[in-house]
Design a protein around this motif. Structure first.
Motif, mmCIF file in Angstrom:
data_model
loop_
_atom_site.group_PDB
_atom_site.id
_atom_site.type_symbol
_atom_site.label_atom_id
_atom_site.label_comp_id
_atom_site.label_asym_id
_atom_site.label_seq_id
_atom_site.Cartn_x
_atom_site.Cartn_y
_atom_site.Cartn_z
ATOM 1 N N SER A 159 -13.413 4.546 9.446
ATOM 2 C CA SER A 159 -13.642 3.381 8.588
ATOM 3 C C SER A 159 -14.872 2.563 8.970
ATOM 4 C CB SER A 159 -12.414 2.465 8.617
ATOM 5 O OG SER A 159 -12.271 1.855 9.888
ATOM 6 N N THR A 168 -9.466 3.584 1.911
ATOM 7 C CA THR A 168 -8.179 3.963 1.328
ATOM 8 C C THR A 168 -8.300 5.264 0.543
ATOM 9 O OG1 THR A 168 -7.518 1.636 1.155
ATOM 10 C CG2 THR A 168 -6.336 3.218 -0.215
ATOM 11 N N LEU A 194 -3.988 0.158 9.374
ATOM 12 C CA LEU A 194 -4.506 1.170 8.460
ATOM 13 C C LEU A 194 -4.176 2.564 8.981
ATOM 14 C CD1 LEU A 194 -6.319 1.214 5.853
ATOM 15 C CD2 LEU A 194 -8.234 1.654 7.385
#
Length: 233
Positions: A159, A168, A194
Motif C-alpha cells: 500500500s 482495496t 487493512l
C-alpha cells in the motif's frame, strides 16, 4: 513455503532477523506485521535469495533452496515484489510484462491474462512504466511477478504511497488469485487493520524475532494482542 531457524542480515554474522520459523500454506495469505526497523524487508530479501542467510533453511514444496541464490529461488517458484517495485521505467507496460515470459509464444496470452486481473492496465500498455500512477505501477509489478507462475508470492509494502481505494482494489484481486491459483502469499504491510482484513494468518516481527503468530481472525478479535507484541509486552 517453510523457513526454519532463518537468520540473515547485511553484514555477515550480524543478523537483522534471528531464528525465524514461518510456514505458508497454499491458498492462504499471511501478513507479516511489525514496527519500522523490525526486519520485515530483510526477511523477504533473505527468503528470495537477495540477502544470504547466516543460518537456517528455506523450503518450497519440501525442497530446500540454497542461500543467496535468487535465480534458484525463482525457479523453485518463489517470487518477490519489492517495495520499490523494480520496474524498468523506460520500457512500456507491455514490455515490462513480456520480459517476465521466457516463452515467446506465450507472451501475448500472458499479457492478456494479466489484463483480466488488472483491466486498468489495458489502456496503459504503450505507456512507459515510469509514467504510470503509483497504483498502476503496483498492478504492473504484481502482474509481472504472476507471469513467472509462482507458488509463493512475497509482496513488500503493497500500500506504500497508494490511495485507499486502489489498495482495496488490488487486495481484492490478490485474494481472488490466492484462492483460485492456490498461491501462498506473504504480505508485508504497515496498515495493520487493512492487512488483517484480507489475510488468513498473521505473524508479528519485532527486533528480528517472531513475537507472535496466529490466525488473522484471532488478531482482529483481540487488537490489544497486536499492541502488546509491537510494544514487547
Amino acid at each position: 513455503m517453510e523457513c526454519r531457524g532463518l537468520s540473515a542480515g547485511y553484514v555477515k554474522q550480524r543478523p537483522c532477523v534471528r531464528e525465524v520459523d514461518l510456514a505458508l500454506t497454499a491458498g492462504e495469505i499471511t501478513c507479516l506485521l511489525g514496527p519500522n526497523g523490525a526486519g520485515k524487508t530483510t526477511l523477504l530479501m533473505a527468503l528470495s535469495g537477495l540477502v544470504p542467510r547466516d543460518a537456517g533453511e528455506v523450503l518450497v514444496g519440501g525442497n530446500g533452496i540454497g542461500s543467496g541464490r535468487p535465480r534458484e529461488t525463482v525457479r523453485a517458484g518463489m517470487v518477490l515484489v519489492p517495495d520499490d517495485r523494480a520496474l524498468f521505467r523506460q520500457l512500456t507496460t507491455r514490455q515490462n510484462l513480456q520480459l517476465a515470459i521466457a516463452d515467446r509464444a506465450r507472451r501475448r496470452s500472458g499479457v492478456e491474462q494479466i489484463l483480466e486481473y488488472f483491466p486498468a492496465l489495458e489502456k496503459r500498455l504503450g505507456v512507459a512504466a515510469g509514467r504510470l500512477s503509483g497504483g498502476e505501477q503496483q498492478m504492473l509489478a504484481i502482474g509481472r511477478a504472476l507471469l513467472q507462475r509462482p507458488k509463493v508470492l512475497l509482496i513488500d509494502e503493497l500500500s506504500m504511497g497508494l490511495a485507499p481505494v486502489i489498495v482495496t482494489e488490488i487486495l481484492a484481486v490478490l485474494r481472488t488469485l490466492t484462492t483460485e491459483e492456490q498461491l501462498s502469499v506473504l504480505l508485508v504491510e504497515q496498515h495493520v487493520h487493512l492487512a488483517l482484513g484480507v489475510a488468513d494468518r498473521a505473524a508479528i516481527l519485532v527486533h528480528g524475532h517472531i513475537a507472535d503468530q496466529d490466525t488473522a481472525l484471532a488478531f482482529r478479535d483481540d487488537p490489544e494482542r497486536v499492541e502488546r507484541a509491537y510494544l514487547g509486552g
